[in-house]
Design a protein around this motif. Structure first.
Motif, mmCIF file in Angstrom:
data_model
loop_
_atom_site.group_PDB
_atom_site.id
_atom_site.type_symbol
_atom_site.label_atom_id
_atom_site.label_comp_id
_atom_site.label_asym_id
_atom_site.label_seq_id
_atom_site.Cartn_x
_atom_site.Cartn_y
_atom_site.Cartn_z
ATOM 1 N N TYR A 41 -7.680 10.222 -10.162
ATOM 2 C CA TYR A 41 -6.557 9.185 -9.625
ATOM 3 C C TYR A 41 -7.036 9.054 -8.060
ATOM 4 N N GLY A 42 -7.754 9.980 -7.332
ATOM 5 C CA GLY A 42 -7.743 9.661 -5.820
ATOM 6 C C GLY A 42 -8.585 8.620 -5.735
ATOM 7 N N ARG A 43 -9.772 8.756 -6.870
ATOM 8 C CA ARG A 43 -10.883 7.444 -6.543
ATOM 9 C C ARG A 43 -9.962 6.223 -6.958
ATOM 10 N N ASN A 44 -9.397 6.355 -7.957
ATOM 11 C CA ASN A 44 -8.712 5.095 -8.633
ATOM 12 C C ASN A 44 -7.667 4.282 -7.486
ATOM 13 N N LEU A 45 -6.876 5.405 -6.750
ATOM 14 C CA LEU A 45 -6.017 4.895 -5.770
ATOM 15 C C LEU A 45 -6.699 4.311 -4.450
ATOM 16 N N ALA A 46 -7.919 4.906 -4.076
ATOM 17 C CA ALA A 46 -8.803 4.333 -3.086
ATOM 18 C C ALA A 46 -9.346 3.050 -3.495
ATOM 19 N N ALA A 47 -9.392 2.801 -4.814
ATOM 20 C CA ALA A 47 -10.094 1.184 -5.166
ATOM 21 C C ALA A 47 -9.016 0.408 -5.205
ATOM 22 N N ALA A 54 0.971 -1.233 0.023
ATOM 23 C CA ALA A 54 0.124 0.159 0.029
ATOM 24 C C ALA A 54 0.994 1.277 0.086
ATOM 25 N N ALA A 55 1.852 1.185 0.780
ATOM 26 C CA ALA A 55 2.739 2.575 0.756
ATOM 27 C C ALA A 55 3.467 2.611 -0.575
ATOM 28 N N ALA A 56 3.860 1.506 -1.161
ATOM 29 C CA ALA A 56 4.611 1.746 -2.542
ATOM 30 C C ALA A 56 3.224 2.051 -3.561
ATOM 31 N N VAL A 57 2.286 1.722 -3.600
ATOM 32 C CA VAL A 57 1.388 2.272 -4.555
ATOM 33 C C VAL A 57 0.833 3.547 -4.412
ATOM 34 N N THR A 58 0.818 3.974 -3.026
ATOM 35 C CA THR A 58 0.451 5.204 -2.431
ATOM 36 C C THR A 58 1.619 6.130 -3.041
ATOM 37 N N PHE A 59 2.828 5.671 -2.850
ATOM 38 C CA PHE A 59 4.101 6.663 -3.153
ATOM 39 C C PHE A 59 3.874 6.950 -4.662
ATOM 40 N N VAL A 60 3.689 6.022 -5.612
ATOM 41 C CA VAL A 60 3.702 6.124 -7.046
ATOM 42 C C VAL A 60 2.444 7.024 -7.412
ATOM 43 N N ALA A 61 1.296 6.729 -6.870
ATOM 44 C CA ALA A 61 0.205 7.466 -7.368
ATOM 45 C C ALA A 61 0.053 8.773 -6.815
ATOM 46 N N PHE A 62 0.600 9.008 -5.745
ATOM 47 C CA PHE A 62 0.578 10.248 -5.120
ATOM 48 C C PHE A 62 0.870 11.761 -6.022
ATOM 49 N N PRO A 63 1.840 11.613 -6.724
ATOM 50 C CA PRO A 63 2.029 13.052 -7.569
ATOM 51 C C PRO A 63 0.510 13.161 -8.724
ATOM 52 N N LEU A 64 0.065 11.692 -8.989
ATOM 53 C CA LEU A 64 -1.138 11.953 -9.935
ATOM 54 C C LEU A 64 -2.359 12.433 -9.307
ATOM 55 N N VAL A 65 -2.506 12.045 -8.126
ATOM 56 C CA VAL A 65 -3.643 12.105 -6.874
ATOM 57 C C VAL A 65 -3.539 13.853 -6.828
ATOM 58 N N LEU A 66 -2.344 14.330 -6.657
ATOM 59 C CA LEU A 66 -2.263 15.915 -6.435
ATOM 60 C C LEU A 66 -2.246 16.477 -7.733
ATOM 61 N N GLY A 67 -2.215 15.959 -8.716
ATOM 62 C CA GLY A 67 -2.326 16.797 -10.092
ATOM 63 C C GLY A 67 -1.017 17.503 -10.410
ATOM 64 N N ALA A 68 0.225 16.887 -9.841
ATOM 65 C CA ALA A 68 1.274 17.654 -10.119
ATOM 66 C C ALA A 68 1.753 17.844 -11.768
ATOM 67 N N GLY A 69 1.943 18.873 -12.400
ATOM 68 C CA GLY A 69 2.285 18.843 -13.623
ATOM 69 C C GLY A 69 1.135 18.935 -14.667
ATOM 70 N N ARG A 70 -0.393 19.196 -14.066
ATOM 71 C CA ARG A 70 -1.465 19.318 -14.876
ATOM 72 C C ARG A 70 -1.753 20.919 -15.422
ATOM 73 N N PRO A 71 -1.752 21.006 -16.427
ATOM 74 C CA PRO A 71 -1.842 22.417 -17.009
ATOM 75 C C PRO A 71 -3.328 22.661 -16.922
ATOM 76 N N ALA A 72 -3.821 23.819 -16.454
ATOM 77 C CA ALA A 72 -5.163 24.183 -16.600
ATOM 78 C C ALA A 72 -5.712 24.388 -17.660
#
Length: 147
Positions: A106-112, A78-96
């Motif tokens: 990605y947050g919902r998918n990580l929870a799943a 769970a820690a490894a999956v969360t570590f990899v998915a966390f930037p996607l959940v935060l939306g790092a690099g997502r241009p407006a």
């Protein structure tokens, strides 16, 4: 030659190839690389290892002995999956101005994924406990207390 020895040799060769490539790169900034490596080691040793050790203490105190191995494996996964998915959940690099970049929830998918991981851990522990119980009943109920 054992599999472990083969893996060690392959790993050393790959690291040597990477080091040779880095050293022959004219744009390499050795001070920057060393600073990055020192920071990565510090974060690994101070933050990650402290978190793993704390989780191990919590699991040891709260989880029965027969379920600890599965609980540890699930926690590390769970820690490894969360570590990899966390930037996607935060939306790092997502241009407006471009909604097609990182378009998924990605947050919902990580929870799943974490729920599936927890379900697999629970089912694995339940299956092992059930299998152990059927082995005891096949022996005529001779458990540790009967010996």
């Amino acid at each position: 030659m054992s599999i472990r020895a083969v893996l060690v040799v392959v790993g050393v060769l790959l690291m040597g190839y990477a080091a040779a490539g880095a050293l022959t790169d004219p744009d390499l900034a050795p001070a920057g690389v060393l600073l990055f490596l020192a920071g990565a080691m510090a974060v690994h040793d101070v933050v990650w290892m402290a978190a793993v050790l704390a989780a191990g203490v919590v699991i040891t105190r709260l989880v029965p002995r027969r379920h600890r191995l599965v609980a540890r494996a699930a926690a590390i996964s769970a820690a490894a999956v969360t570590f990899v998915a966390f930037p996607l959940v935060l939306g790092a690099g997502r241009p407006a101005d471009n909604p097609s970049v990182l378009p998924l929830p990605y947050g919902r998918n990580l929870a799943a994924v974490l729920l599936v991981l927890a379900a697999v851990a629970v089912l694995t522990s339940w299956s092992a406990a059930r299998r152990k119980g059927s082995e005891r009943s096949a022996e005529g109920g001779a458990g540790p207390s009967a010996r």
